[in-house]
Design a protein around this motif. Sequence first.
Motif, PDB file in Angstrom:
ATOM      1  N   ARG A 141       8.044  14.480  -6.812  1.00  0.00           N
ATOM      2  CA  ARG A 141       6.208  14.643  -6.245  1.00  0.00           C
ATOM      3  C   ARG A 141       6.658  15.560  -5.027  1.00  0.00           C
ATOM      4  N   LEU A 152       0.426  -1.049  -0.228  1.00  0.00           N
ATOM      5  CA  LEU A 152       0.424  -0.278  -0.062  1.00  0.00           C
ATOM      6  C   LEU A 152       0.866   1.103   0.076  1.00  0.00           C
ATOM      7  N   ILE A 153       2.024   1.443   0.705  1.00  0.00           N
ATOM      8  CA  ILE A 153       2.915   1.985   1.088  1.00  0.00           C
ATOM      9  C   ILE A 153       3.643   2.540  -0.219  1.00  0.00           C
ATOM     10  N   SER A 154       3.974   1.687  -0.458  1.00  0.00           N
ATOM     11  CA  SER A 154       4.973   1.714  -2.147  1.00  0.00           C
ATOM     12  C   SER A 154       3.424   2.440  -3.426  1.00  0.00           C
ATOM     13  N   LYS A 155       2.610   1.550  -3.497  1.00  0.00           N
ATOM     14  CA  LYS A 155       1.078   2.328  -4.691  1.00  0.00           C
ATOM     15  C   LYS A 155       1.234   3.747  -4.068  1.00  0.00           C
ATOM     16  N   GLU A 156       1.119   4.246  -3.400  1.00  0.00           N
ATOM     17  CA  GLU A 156       1.063   5.561  -2.742  1.00  0.00           C
ATOM     18  C   GLU A 156       1.747   6.262  -3.330  1.00  0.00           C
ATOM     19  N   ALA A 157       3.148   6.065  -3.779  1.00  0.00           N
ATOM     20  CA  ALA A 157       4.088   6.545  -4.003  1.00  0.00           C
ATOM     21  C   ALA A 157       4.756   6.442  -5.331  1.00  0.00           C
ATOM     22  N   GLY A 158       3.836   5.687  -5.671  1.00  0.00           N
ATOM     23  CA  GLY A 158       3.596   5.559  -7.273  1.00  0.00           C
ATOM     24  C   GLY A 158       4.440   4.142  -8.368  1.00  0.00           C
ATOM     25  N   THR A 168       2.489  11.270 -14.023  1.00  0.00           N
ATOM     26  CA  THR A 168       0.840  11.345 -13.241  1.00  0.00           C
ATOM     27  C   THR A 168      -0.031  12.960 -14.213  1.00  0.00           C
TER      28      THR A 168
END
Length: 140
Positions: free
Chosen positions: A88, A50-56, A136
């Motif tokens: 970012r 989850l943290i990795s996905k939030e980081a892109g 993005t």
Amino acid sequence: MKSIGEVAARFGLPTHVLRHWEAEGLLAPARAGDRRRYTDADLYQVAAILISKEAGFGLADIRTMLAARTAPARHEVMARHRERLLARIARAQAALDMLEGGLECPHDDIMTCPHFQGFLADRLQSPAATEPDRRTADRS
């Protein structure tokens, strides 16, 4: 040991997401018959995903980062994403500074406020340094 429903509820995810991550090789919960059973180690894995996905990170890079058996393989992926994330963060901080400056502005027309214009000066000075992240921009 936790069920898929318990894990999904804990993280606010639909159960199909956990199944998809398993199919992608990101999770490997134990089985009790045909039921998935998640250990504490699996919960840490979900948190890291989850943290990795939030980081892109994309799923392939998450898999490489979490499953890499050598530090160099993991470090290459992490270093690449670190640079993207720092860019970012810098863009988000500039936007936050502008918003905070706008909230402090007493002028009726914010665009005539010298203080607010100061927050925009960096963008006027170096547009190449503030190009949007292609991933993005493509999603917009």
